[in-house]
Design a protein around this motif. Structure first.
Motif, PDB file in Angstrom:
ATOM      1  N   LYS A 166     -19.390  17.102  43.217  1.00  0.00           N
ATOM      2  CA  LYS A 166     -20.133  18.277  43.682  1.00  0.00           C
ATOM      3  C   LYS A 166     -20.417  19.223  42.522  1.00  0.00           C
ATOM      4  CE  LYS A 166     -19.928  22.093  46.953  1.00  0.00           C
ATOM      5  NZ  LYS A 166     -19.152  22.775  47.983  1.00  0.00           N
ATOM      6  N   TYR A 167     -19.437  19.430  41.674  1.00  0.00           N
ATOM      7  CA  TYR A 167     -19.584  20.354  40.545  1.00  0.00           C
ATOM      8  C   TYR A 167     -20.711  19.913  39.613  1.00  0.00           C
ATOM      9  CZ  TYR A 167     -18.494  23.301  36.583  1.00  0.00           C
ATOM     10  OH  TYR A 167     -18.580  24.208  35.560  1.00  0.00           O
ATOM     11  N   TYR A 168     -20.712  18.649  39.223  1.00  0.00           N
ATOM     12  CA  TYR A 168     -21.747  18.155  38.317  1.00  0.00           C
ATOM     13  C   TYR A 168     -23.119  18.181  38.993  1.00  0.00           C
ATOM     14  CZ  TYR A 168     -18.059  16.694  35.125  1.00  0.00           C
ATOM     15  OH  TYR A 168     -16.990  16.673  34.270  1.00  0.00           O
ATOM     16  N   SER A 169     -23.169  17.879  40.277  1.00  0.00           N
ATOM     17  CA  SER A 169     -24.436  17.939  41.012  1.00  0.00           C
ATOM     18  C   SER A 169     -25.004  19.353  41.000  1.00  0.00           C
ATOM     19  CB  SER A 169     -24.244  17.474  42.455  1.00  0.00           C
ATOM     20  OG  SER A 169     -23.911  16.109  42.499  1.00  0.00           O
ATOM     21  N   GLN A 170     -24.144  20.343  41.132  1.00  0.00           N
ATOM     22  CA  GLN A 170     -24.568  21.744  41.134  1.00  0.00           C
ATOM     23  C   GLN A 170     -25.014  22.211  39.755  1.00  0.00           C
ATOM     24  OE1 GLN A 170     -20.993  23.530  42.676  1.00  0.00           O
ATOM     25  NE2 GLN A 170     -21.766  23.514  44.778  1.00  0.00           N
ATOM     26  N   ASN A 171     -24.695  21.428  38.727  1.00  0.00           N
ATOM     27  CA  ASN A 171     -25.030  21.827  37.364  1.00  0.00           C
ATOM     28  C   ASN A 171     -26.078  20.922  36.724  1.00  0.00           C
ATOM     29  OD1 ASN A 171     -23.258  24.200  36.385  1.00  0.00           O
ATOM     30  ND2 ASN A 171     -21.912  22.951  37.643  1.00  0.00           N
ATOM     31  N   GLY A 172     -26.962  20.372  37.568  1.00  0.00           N
ATOM     32  CA  GLY A 172     -28.124  19.668  37.054  1.00  0.00           C
ATOM     33  C   GLY A 172     -27.982  18.182  36.810  1.00  0.00           C
ATOM     34  N   PHE A 173     -26.823  17.613  37.085  1.00  0.00           N
ATOM     35  CA  PHE A 173     -26.643  16.176  36.906  1.00  0.00           C
ATOM     36  C   PHE A 173     -26.934  15.466  38.217  1.00  0.00           C
ATOM     37  CE2 PHE A 173     -24.448  17.893  33.328  1.00  0.00           C
ATOM     38  CZ  PHE A 173     -24.549  16.940  32.336  1.00  0.00           C
ATOM     39  N   GLU A 174     -27.455  14.266  38.103  1.00  0.00           N
ATOM     40  CA  GLU A 174     -27.834  13.482  39.272  1.00  0.00           C
ATOM     41  C   GLU A 174     -26.938  12.255  39.380  1.00  0.00           C
ATOM     42  OE1 GLU A 174     -31.628  10.761  40.601  1.00  0.00           O
ATOM     43  OE2 GLU A 174     -31.957  12.455  39.258  1.00  0.00           O
ATOM     44  N   TYR A 175     -26.401  12.017  40.570  1.00  0.00           N
ATOM     45  CA  TYR A 175     -25.550  10.854  40.819  1.00  0.00           C
ATOM     46  C   TYR A 175     -26.375   9.581  40.711  1.00  0.00           C
ATOM     47  CZ  TYR A 175     -22.243   7.742  43.116  1.00  0.00           C
ATOM     48  OH  TYR A 175     -21.390   6.712  43.398  1.00  0.00           O
ATOM     49  N   VAL A 176     -25.862   8.595  39.988  1.00  0.00           N
ATOM     50  CA  VAL A 176     -26.516   7.287  39.889  1.00  0.00           C
ATOM     51  C   VAL A 176     -25.538   6.218  40.350  1.00  0.00           C
ATOM     52  CG1 VAL A 176     -28.092   7.955  38.048  1.00  0.00           C
ATOM     53  CG2 VAL A 176     -25.873   6.998  37.460  1.00  0.00           C
ATOM     54  N   ASP A 177     -26.056   5.006  40.565  1.00  0.00           N
ATOM     55  CA  ASP A 177     -25.193   3.921  41.020  1.00  0.00           C
ATOM     56  C   ASP A 177     -23.987   3.761  40.107  1.00  0.00           C
ATOM     57  OD1 ASP A 177     -26.835   3.331  43.143  1.00  0.00           O
ATOM     58  OD2 ASP A 177     -27.982   1.847  42.027  1.00  0.00           O
ATOM     59  N   GLY A 178     -22.850   3.581  40.728  1.00  0.00           N
ATOM     60  CA  GLY A 178     -21.611   3.444  39.976  1.00  0.00           C
ATOM     61  C   GLY A 178     -20.614   4.447  40.486  1.00  0.00           C
ATOM     62  N   ARG A 179     -19.432   4.374  40.011  1.00  0.00           N
ATOM     63  CA  ARG A 179     -18.386   5.273  40.472  1.00  0.00           C
ATOM     64  C   ARG A 179     -18.427   6.590  39.723  1.00  0.00           C
ATOM     65  NH1 ARG A 179     -11.988   4.398  41.531  1.00  0.00           N
ATOM     66  NH2 ARG A 179     -11.686   6.557  42.115  1.00  0.00           N
ATOM     67  N   TYR A 180     -18.873   7.618  40.411  1.00  0.00           N
ATOM     68  CA  TYR A 180     -18.903   8.975  39.874  1.00  0.00           C
ATOM     69  C   TYR A 180     -19.677   9.083  38.565  1.00  0.00           C
ATOM     70  CZ  TYR A 180     -14.910   9.264  43.058  1.00  0.00           C
ATOM     71  OH  TYR A 180     -14.077   9.182  44.149  1.00  0.00           O
ATOM     72  N   VAL A 181     -20.744   8.325  38.422  1.00  0.00           N
ATOM     73  CA  VAL A 181     -21.550   8.379  37.210  1.00  0.00           C
ATOM     74  C   VAL A 181     -22.725   9.325  37.448  1.00  0.00           C
ATOM     75  CG1 VAL A 181     -22.963   7.064  35.582  1.00  0.00           C
ATOM     76  CG2 VAL A 181     -20.905   6.040  36.565  1.00  0.00           C
ATOM     77  N   PHE A 182     -22.943  10.232  36.517  1.00  0.00           N
ATOM     78  CA  PHE A 182     -24.014  11.207  36.610  1.00  0.00           C
ATOM     79  C   PHE A 182     -24.850  11.161  35.358  1.00  0.00           C
ATOM     80  CE2 PHE A 182     -21.051  12.680  39.650  1.00  0.00           C
ATOM     81  CZ  PHE A 182     -21.793  13.359  40.592  1.00  0.00           C
TER      82      PHE A 182
END
Length: 66
Positions: free
Chosen positions: A45-61
């Motif tokens: 959630k933190y990384y998503s809120q800071n401009g990173f986008e979730y991609v396939d894989g375990r917790y990869v942004f």
């Protein structure tokens, strides 16, 4: 504080982590992608809120620079 914590819990919520992410983005702005791996579900959630986008894989942004 565990080994994976970048900001001491006593100082969290003061924008320190956000500032660190901004510095990383600035330092690597000439790279096509900045890729990081979240170490916990809470960081997703933190990384998503800071401009990173979730991609396939375990917790990869990733953030793609323009």
């Amino acid at each position: 504080m565990d080994v994976l914590t970048c900001v001491n819990p006593e100082y969290q919520g003061q924008g320190i982590g956000k500032n660190l992410l901004q510095r990383i983005k600035e330092k690597y702005k000439n790279y096509l992608y900045i890729i990081l791996i979240a170490e916990s579900v809470a960081l997703v959630k933190y990384y998503s809120q800071n401009g990173f986008e979730y991609v396939d894989g375990r917790y990869v942004f990733v953030v793609q620079n323009e």
